[in-house]
Design a protein around this motif. Sequence first.
Motif, PDB file in Angstrom:
ATOM      1  N   ILE A   8       5.742  -0.935  24.515  1.00 44.08           N
ATOM      2  CA  ILE A   8       6.884  -1.388  23.693  1.00 44.08           C
ATOM      3  C   ILE A   8       6.612  -2.779  23.135  1.00 44.08           C
ATOM      4  N   LEU A   9       6.075  -3.653  23.982  1.00 45.83           N
ATOM      5  CA  LEU A   9       5.763  -5.015  23.529  1.00 45.83           C
ATOM      6  C   LEU A   9       4.701  -5.006  22.428  1.00 45.83           C
ATOM      7  N   LEU A  10       3.699  -4.150  22.590  1.00 48.20           N
ATOM      8  CA  LEU A  10       2.653  -4.041  21.563  1.00 48.20           C
ATOM      9  C   LEU A  10       3.229  -3.525  20.240  1.00 48.20           C
ATOM     10  N   ILE A  11       4.110  -2.524  20.343  1.00 50.47           N
ATOM     11  CA  ILE A  11       4.743  -1.980  19.133  1.00 50.47           C
ATOM     12  C   ILE A  11       5.593  -3.048  18.458  1.00 50.47           C
ATOM     13  N   LEU A  12       6.370  -3.785  19.263  1.00 52.74           N
ATOM     14  CA  LEU A  12       7.200  -4.869  18.700  1.00 52.74           C
ATOM     15  C   LEU A  12       6.331  -5.945  18.057  1.00 52.74           C
ATOM     16  N   LEU A  13       5.206  -6.257  18.716  1.00 51.87           N
ATOM     17  CA  LEU A  13       4.285  -7.263  18.170  1.00 51.87           C
ATOM     18  C   LEU A  13       3.704  -6.797  16.842  1.00 51.87           C
ATOM     19  N   ILE A  14       3.301  -5.532  16.772  1.00 57.97           N
ATOM     20  CA  ILE A  14       2.742  -4.975  15.532  1.00 57.97           C
ATOM     21  C   ILE A  14       3.773  -5.004  14.414  1.00 57.97           C
ATOM     22  N   PHE A  15       5.018  -4.562  14.743  1.00 58.04           N
ATOM     23  CA  PHE A  15       6.075  -4.583  13.728  1.00 58.04           C
ATOM     24  C   PHE A  15       6.410  -6.011  13.301  1.00 58.04           C
ATOM     25  N   GLY A  16       6.353  -6.922  14.277  1.00 60.67           N
ATOM     26  CA  GLY A  16       6.615  -8.331  13.954  1.00 60.67           C
ATOM     27  C   GLY A  16       5.572  -8.886  13.008  1.00 60.67           C
ATOM     28  N   MET A  17       4.298  -8.529  13.280  1.00 59.55           N
ATOM     29  CA  MET A  17       3.212  -8.992  12.408  1.00 59.55           C
ATOM     30  C   MET A  17       3.337  -8.388  11.007  1.00 59.55           C
ATOM     31  N   ILE A  18       3.692  -7.103  10.959  1.00 61.57           N
ATOM     32  CA  ILE A  18       3.880  -6.449   9.657  1.00 61.57           C
ATOM     33  C   ILE A  18       5.035  -7.106   8.900  1.00 61.57           C
ATOM     34  N   GLY A  19       6.119  -7.367   9.627  1.00 63.13           N
ATOM     35  CA  GLY A  19       7.280  -8.017   8.998  1.00 63.13           C
ATOM     36  C   GLY A  19       6.938  -9.398   8.468  1.00 63.13           C
ATOM     37  N   CYS A  20       6.194 -10.177   9.266  1.00 66.65           N
ATOM     38  CA  CYS A  20       5.782 -11.524   8.830  1.00 66.65           C
ATOM     39  C   CYS A  20       4.875 -11.443   7.608  1.00 66.65           C
ATOM     40  N   SER A  21       3.957 -10.461   7.642  1.00 68.22           N
ATOM     41  CA  SER A  21       3.059 -10.279   6.506  1.00 68.22           C
ATOM     42  C   SER A  21       3.850  -9.939   5.243  1.00 68.22           C
ATOM     43  N   GLY A  22       4.838  -9.052   5.388  1.00 64.20           N
ATOM     44  CA  GLY A  22       5.663  -8.668   4.240  1.00 64.20           C
ATOM     45  C   GLY A  22       6.454  -9.837   3.693  1.00 64.20           C
ATOM     46  N   CYS A  23       7.069 -10.613   4.600  1.00 67.07           N
ATOM     47  CA  CYS A  23       7.842 -11.787   4.166  1.00 67.07           C
ATOM     48  C   CYS A  23       6.956 -12.803   3.464  1.00 67.07           C
ATOM     49  N   ASN A  24       5.772 -13.043   4.045  1.00 67.06           N
ATOM     50  CA  ASN A  24       4.836 -14.003   3.461  1.00 67.06           C
ATOM     51  C   ASN A  24       4.389 -13.552   2.067  1.00 67.06           C
ATOM     52  N   SER A  25       4.050 -12.252   1.945  1.00 66.55           N
ATOM     53  CA  SER A  25       3.629 -11.716   0.646  1.00 66.55           C
ATOM     54  C   SER A  25       4.751 -11.809  -0.373  1.00 66.55           C
TER      55      SER A  25
END
Length: 201
Positions: A8-25
């Motif tokens: 669950i933590l890994l999934i949350l981390l992956i989604f968090g990274m994707i979300g940060c990448s999307g916001c940054n882009s």
Amino acid sequence: MKKSTIAILLILLIFGMIGCSGCNSYNKFVEASQTVDAKWAEVQSNYQRRADLIPNLVKTVEGAANFEKSTLKEVIEARSKATSMQVTPEVLNNPEMFRKFEQAQAQLSSALSRLMVVVEQYPQLKANENFLQLQAQLEGTENRIKFSRDEYSKAVKEYNVMVKRFPAVIWANIFGYREKPYFQAQAGAENAPSVDFNFGK
């Protein structure tokens, strides 16, 4: 720690990274798009400055005896066409509409170039202080137009590279950011204007 908790933590981390990448882009797209719009506003401002100078130029030139009316008429018609087209933000995202707008501006530039060649044959115009001032202002405006168009093209290049790079291209498509058109030289722009001085024939 349980395997399920780690998963669950890994999934949350992956989604968090994707979300940060999307916001940054997204933020980068917004900034680059605003830069393009600002550079385009400078281009439009210089086009408007040129259009505002033309009525005074026409009035000054009209006073010259035996002046070739057809050249003057071309300038007036080209100005009317160029100023009748409104460039909204949507035009910057529509290459076809952008090209039509640029064609109208190119026709005005061409008509003004022919006018300046013709007036060289009129000593009373060349000695007219008002005309000389207007000519200097128009030449300065043409230089400003070229500079602002070059700056716009640089901003468009940076923006287009950004929206086409991987993985940013994925976010660009999701957020609706598309390539913007460049300025393109009109066919024959490299040639000097052709003018016939046989007015009486």
